[in-house]
Design an enzyme around this catalytic site. Structure first.
Site, PDB file in Angstrom:
ATOM      1  N   TYR A 123      25.684  30.180 -18.792  1.00  0.00           N
ATOM      2  CA  TYR A 123      25.454  30.691 -17.409  1.00  0.00           C
ATOM      3  C   TYR A 123      24.666  31.795 -17.342  1.00  0.00           C
ATOM      4  O   TYR A 123      23.478  31.920 -16.696  1.00  0.00           O
ATOM      5  CB  TYR A 123      26.874  31.106 -17.081  1.00  0.00           C
ATOM      6  N   ASP A 140      24.012  17.393  -3.388  1.00  0.00           N
ATOM      7  CA  ASP A 140      24.091  18.122  -4.765  1.00  0.00           C
ATOM      8  C   ASP A 140      22.733  18.648  -4.923  1.00  0.00           C
ATOM      9  O   ASP A 140      21.720  17.900  -5.220  1.00  0.00           O
ATOM     10  CB  ASP A 140      24.378  16.639  -5.687  1.00  0.00           C
ATOM     11  N   VAL A 141      22.862  19.915  -5.268  1.00  0.00           N
ATOM     12  CA  VAL A 141      21.389  20.587  -5.292  1.00  0.00           C
ATOM     13  C   VAL A 141      20.770  20.130  -6.791  1.00  0.00           C
ATOM     14  O   VAL A 141      19.585  20.355  -6.906  1.00  0.00           O
ATOM     15  CB  VAL A 141      21.575  22.227  -5.432  1.00  0.00           C
ATOM     16  N   ALA A 152      27.456  26.362   0.451  1.00  0.00           N
ATOM     17  CA  ALA A 152      28.108  27.103   1.444  1.00  0.00           C
ATOM     18  C   ALA A 152      29.620  26.583   1.908  1.00  0.00           C
ATOM     19  O   ALA A 152      29.825  26.988   3.068  1.00  0.00           O
ATOM     20  CB  ALA A 152      27.219  27.195   2.499  1.00  0.00           C
TER      21      ALA A 152
HETATM   22  N1  LIG Z   1      32.141  35.165  -7.661  1.00  0.00           N
HETATM   23  C1  LIG Z   1      31.488  35.948  -8.302  1.00  0.00           C
HETATM   24  O1  LIG Z   1      32.439  36.806  -9.061  1.00  0.00           O
HETATM   25  C2  LIG Z   1      30.088  35.853  -8.716  1.00  0.00           C
HETATM   26  C3  LIG Z   1      29.559  36.903  -9.504  1.00  0.00           C
HETATM   27  C4  LIG Z   1      28.066  36.760  -9.989  1.00  0.00           C
HETATM   28  C5  LIG Z   1      27.536  35.627  -9.260  1.00  0.00           C
HETATM   29  N2  LIG Z   1      28.144  34.637  -8.481  1.00  0.00           N
HETATM   30  C6  LIG Z   1      27.129  33.663  -8.136  1.00  0.00           C
HETATM   31  O2  LIG Z   1      27.440  33.486  -6.734  1.00  0.00           O
HETATM   32  C7  LIG Z   1      27.071  32.122  -6.295  1.00  0.00           C
HETATM   33  C8  LIG Z   1      28.457  31.551  -5.474  1.00  0.00           C
HETATM   34  O3  LIG Z   1      29.379  31.546  -6.265  1.00  0.00           O
HETATM   35  P1  LIG Z   1      31.055  31.500  -5.778  1.00  0.00           P
HETATM   36  O4  LIG Z   1      31.958  32.743  -6.575  1.00  0.00           O
HETATM   37  O5  LIG Z   1      30.967  31.947  -4.330  1.00  0.00           O
HETATM   38  O6  LIG Z   1      31.472  30.253  -6.250  1.00  0.00           O
HETATM   39  P2  LIG Z   1      32.362  29.104  -5.457  1.00  0.00           P
HETATM   40  O7  LIG Z   1      32.977  28.260  -6.896  1.00  0.00           O
HETATM   41  O8  LIG Z   1      33.565  29.882  -5.058  1.00  0.00           O
HETATM   42  O9  LIG Z   1      31.488  28.382  -4.504  1.00  0.00           O
HETATM   43  C9  LIG Z   1      30.223  27.678  -5.089  1.00  0.00           C
HETATM   44  C10 LIG Z   1      30.142  26.639  -4.200  1.00  0.00           C
HETATM   45  O10 LIG Z   1      28.917  25.731  -4.639  1.00  0.00           O
HETATM   46  C11 LIG Z   1      29.190  24.592  -4.449  1.00  0.00           C
HETATM   47  N3  LIG Z   1      28.583  23.770  -5.470  1.00  0.00           N
HETATM   48  C12 LIG Z   1      28.821  23.607  -6.879  1.00  0.00           C
HETATM   49  N4  LIG Z   1      28.093  22.713  -7.483  1.00  0.00           N
HETATM   50  C13 LIG Z   1      27.237  22.098  -6.344  1.00  0.00           C
HETATM   51  C14 LIG Z   1      25.928  21.450  -6.365  1.00  0.00           C
HETATM   52  N5  LIG Z   1      25.807  20.696  -7.600  1.00  0.00           N
HETATM   53  N6  LIG Z   1      25.463  20.908  -5.020  1.00  0.00           N
HETATM   54  C15 LIG Z   1      25.798  21.756  -4.205  1.00  0.00           C
HETATM   55  N7  LIG Z   1      26.818  22.741  -4.022  1.00  0.00           N
HETATM   56  C16 LIG Z   1      27.668  22.944  -5.333  1.00  0.00           C
HETATM   57  C17 LIG Z   1      30.783  24.411  -4.538  1.00  0.00           C
HETATM   58  O11 LIG Z   1      31.271  23.045  -4.257  1.00  0.00           O
HETATM   59  C18 LIG Z   1      31.099  25.555  -3.792  1.00  0.00           C
HETATM   60  O12 LIG Z   1      31.480  25.442  -2.381  1.00  0.00           O
HETATM   61  C19 LIG Z   1      26.961  31.368  -7.559  1.00  0.00           C
HETATM   62  O13 LIG Z   1      25.732  30.790  -7.874  1.00  0.00           O
HETATM   63  C20 LIG Z   1      27.582  32.033  -8.685  1.00  0.00           C
HETATM   64  O14 LIG Z   1      27.100  32.148  -9.969  1.00  0.00           O
HETATM   65  C21 LIG Z   1      29.598  34.722  -8.381  1.00  0.00           C
END
Ligand SMILES: NC(=O)c1ccc[n+]([C@@H]2O[C@H](COP(=O)([O-])OP(=O)(O)OC[C@H]3O[C@@H](n4cnc5c(N)ncnc54)[C@H](O)[C@@H]3O)[C@@H](O)[C@H]2O)c1
Length: 247
Positions: free
Chosen positions: A155, A62-63, A14
């Site tokens: 992925y 870290d998840v 988040a």
């Molecule tokens: N943006 C898109 O187009 C899209 C499309 C489909 C699915 N998703 C999914 O939505 C979710 C969020 O994506 P987003 O686009 O907001 O990504 P983003 O990269 O903007 O944000 C992801 C967040 O997760 C955090 N993160 C990464 N590794 C981590 C870890 N090991 N432990 C804790 N936090 C961690 C990051 O620091 C970041 O704040 C993801 O699961 C992604 O696969 C995104």
């Protein structure tokens, strides 16, 4: 707006993007939120959420690290006493052709996207079972469960697994007052698309609605799924992609 007053929500990843918007939106709907991320930006998210619910907190974690997950679980239960709503959102989407994907690449994607979801679900489901109340939403993707994009074998595999996890867990939780669903976004504009201008144009052209989604689009769907208005929905992976997966 759905009414989440009296509820505590825990959101992973988040610190930015979709997870940040989900956290803020749930706080706007009245939930106290515990936002977590590996990055320090999660403290800014918590500060913003406190404008809506001042009991909201941030936890760095870290998840993919079980010890850190256990510490985060203890910290949140200590401060907020319970978690009613769990949003497993943290995820990474590194692109690589299959021939170049190493075992380390594979493990990293699985550890964060899939094991992270498993760890936090294990952490908070027992309390939900005890109280006979819980809402879990796992953020998957259309890539894997519905369609596939190039260079995302690791992925797509992790995200397809999350849909299977969601269905299987929903079945076990169905009589226990716990709903488990997944949300599968298409292209959502979080401002850091790891692709070039040309690919971006191609992606947008392939979306029937003609534009990418916004984090708030996903956050609004999540707010519905965790509300009592969605009590009869469980085990579903709900696509939100502007029609991308239709043709
Ligand atoms: N943006 C898109 O187009 C899209 C499309 C489909 C699915 N998703 C999914 O939505 C979710 C969020 O994506 P987003 O686009 O907001 O990504 P983003 O990269 O903007 O944000 C992801 C967040 O997760 C955090 N993160 C990464 N590794 C981590 C870890 N090991 N432990 C804790 N936090 C961690 C990051 O620091 C970041 O704040 C993801 O699961 C992604 O696969 C995104």
């Amino acid at each position: 707006m759905f009414d989440l007053k009296g509820k505590v929500a825990f959101i992973t990843g988040a610190g930015r993007g979709i997870g940040r918007e989900i956290g803020l939106n749930l706080a706007r709907a009245g939930a106290v939120v515990a936002v977590t991320d590996i990055a320090d930006t999660v403290f800014e998210t918590a500060k913003e959420a406190q404008k809506y619910r001042n009991e909201s907190i941030a936890v760095k974690c870290d998840v993919s690290n079980l010890e850190e997950v256990t510490n985060a679980q203890k910290h949140v239960l200590d401060k907020l006493k319970k978690v009613d709503i769990l949003i497993n959102n943290a995820g990474i989407y590194p692109q690589k052709p299959f021939l170049q994907i190493t075992a380390d690449d594979w493990n990293k994607v699985m550890s964060i996207n899939l094991f992270g979801t498993f760890y936090f679900t294990k952490a908070f489901v027992p309390g939900m079972v005890e109280r006979r109340y819980g809402k879990i939403v796992n953020i998957t993707s259309i890539s894997g469960p519905a369609v596939v994009y190039p260079n995302l074998v690791h992925y797509s595999s992790s995200k397809a697994a999350i849909s299977g996890f969601t269905k299987a867990l929903a079945l076990e939780m169905a009589t226990l007052g716990i709903n488990v669903n997944a949300v599968a976004p298409g292209a959502i504009d979080v401002g850091n698309m790891p692709v070039g201008e040309e690919t971006l144009t191609q992606i947008v052209q392939a979306i029937p609605m003609g534009h990418m989604g916004k984090p708030i689009d996903v956050a609004n769907l999540v707010a519905f799924l965790v509300s009592d208005e969605a009590n009869y929905i469980t085990g579903q992976t709900i696509i939100i992609d502007g029609g991308y997966s239709l043709p």
